[in-house]
Motif scaffolding. Structure first.
Motif, mmCIF file in Angstrom:
data_model
loop_
_atom_site.group_PDB
_atom_site.id
_atom_site.type_symbol
_atom_site.label_atom_id
_atom_site.label_comp_id
_atom_site.label_asym_id
_atom_site.label_seq_id
_atom_site.Cartn_x
_atom_site.Cartn_y
_atom_site.Cartn_z
ATOM 1 N N UNK A 61 0.838 -1.189 0.000
ATOM 2 C CA UNK A 61 0.000 0.000 0.000
ATOM 3 C C UNK A 61 0.880 1.248 0.000
ATOM 4 N N UNK A 62 0.241 2.416 -0.079
ATOM 5 C CA UNK A 62 0.969 3.682 -0.032
ATOM 6 C C UNK A 62 0.276 4.616 0.960
ATOM 7 N N UNK A 63 0.867 5.786 1.178
ATOM 8 C CA UNK A 63 0.363 6.737 2.166
ATOM 9 C C UNK A 63 0.233 8.120 1.541
ATOM 10 N N UNK A 64 -0.678 8.924 2.100
ATOM 11 C CA UNK A 64 -0.828 10.304 1.657
ATOM 12 C C UNK A 64 -0.971 11.208 2.878
ATOM 13 N N UNK A 65 -0.512 12.438 2.711
ATOM 14 C CA UNK A 65 -0.544 13.421 3.801
ATOM 15 C C UNK A 65 -1.807 14.255 3.659
ATOM 16 N N UNK B 113 -9.858 14.720 12.482
ATOM 17 C CA UNK B 113 -8.716 15.565 12.817
ATOM 18 C C UNK B 113 -8.515 16.614 11.725
ATOM 19 N N UNK B 114 -8.485 17.888 12.125
ATOM 20 C CA UNK B 114 -8.296 18.953 11.144
ATOM 21 C C UNK B 114 -6.844 19.122 10.736
ATOM 22 N N UNK B 115 -5.933 18.598 11.536
ATOM 23 C CA UNK B 115 -4.514 18.692 11.199
ATOM 24 C C UNK B 115 -4.138 17.562 10.244
ATOM 25 N N UNK B 116 -3.441 17.877 9.159
ATOM 26 C CA UNK B 116 -3.054 16.812 8.215
ATOM 27 C C UNK B 116 -2.040 15.857 8.831
ATOM 28 N N UNK B 117 -2.119 14.616 8.411
ATOM 29 C CA UNK B 117 -1.179 13.596 8.879
ATOM 30 C C UNK B 117 -1.061 12.521 7.804
ATOM 31 N N UNK B 118 -0.047 11.656 7.958
ATOM 32 C CA UNK B 118 0.153 10.572 7.011
ATOM 33 C C UNK B 118 -0.844 9.454 7.288
ATOM 34 N N UNK B 119 -1.582 9.071 6.246
ATOM 35 C CA UNK B 119 -2.549 7.993 6.368
ATOM 36 C C UNK B 119 -2.452 7.076 5.154
ATOM 37 N N UNK B 120 -2.763 5.814 5.375
ATOM 38 C CA UNK B 120 -2.738 4.856 4.277
ATOM 39 C C UNK B 120 -3.854 5.170 3.283
#
Length: 220
Positions: free
Chosen positions: A176-180, A186-193
């Motif tokens: 799989x890959x991840x996107x920010x 959560x309103x703050x961006x983070x790395x998620x699959x």
């Protein structure tokens, strides 16, 4: 002056007959384009092999090899152990230290992970629950679970070969890959699959399908 007999100021044009079916198809195409374009066939996951490098968003990953290793017993009361190992060179492209993690036991749980090993999906052949997986970073200072930002680390994901089980000729798995980005919690961006909704859960989108030959021999 009068115009020459039989001619008009402009040459008359013949009407062109357009088949009704073609007209309908052209109209439908125009409407489709106006509403956002034709549906595109989803791209097939990239097939990769030994030595390839995959951009997973959060990680840049080189597929080094798959191998069988032997771990000698430390004393006469223990037994030698054999493992099938997947070896990767992984660079953490984020700004925070990440853990290596382990592949999820159930596919529908995988999307919750932002660890590297959590991005490994559908490993084939399957190994028993007692076989692992065990995952770690191998370094000169000793094995660790940490992937530091901007640093390339050798990650090993291993399964124990129990009893007299023969190692497979090859091992395959999906990645799989991840996107920010942000999510509804959560309103703050983070790395998620990267995943798609499937009922009351989410399933990871497959970025690549990998097949590696399993090299025999070698000591851990």
């Amino acid at each position: 002056m009068t115009e020459p007999s039989g001619e008009s100021p402009e040459k008359r044009r013949r009407p062109v007959a357009v088949p009704a079916a073609a007209l309908v198809a052209f109209t439908a195409f125009g409407i489709t384009a106006l509403l956002g374009g034709l549906n595109e066939t989803p791209e097939e996951p990239e097939p990769l092999g030994q030595g390839a490098v995959l951009d997973q968003g959060l990680y840049s990953t080189k597929l080094v090899e798959s191998r069988v290793t032997l771990e000698r017993a430390e004393n006469r009361f223990e037994e030698d152990k054999r493992f099938v190992e997947l070896v990767f060179d992984v660079t953490n492209k984020g700004d925070e230290t990440r853990t290596v993690g382990v592949p999820a036991q159930k596919l529908e749980q995988a999307y919750l992970s932002d660890s590297f090993a959590g991005s490994l999906l559908k490993i084939n052949p399957a190994f028993g629950e007692e076989a692992g997986p065990f995952a770690f970073v191998r370094s000169k200072g000793g094995d660790t679970q940490q992937l530091h930002p901007g640093v390339t680390s050798q990650v090993i994901v291993r399964y124990e070969l129990e009893g007299d089980r023969r190692p497979p000729e090859k091992i395959s798995f999906e990645m799989a890959s991840f996107e920010f980005r942000t999510d509804f919690n959560n309103e703050l961006p983070r790395w998620m699959m990267v995943a798609t909704e499937a009922g009351d859960s989410y399933l990871p989108e497959v970025k690549a399908r990998v097949t590696l030959p399993v090299k025999k021999g070698g000591a851990a």
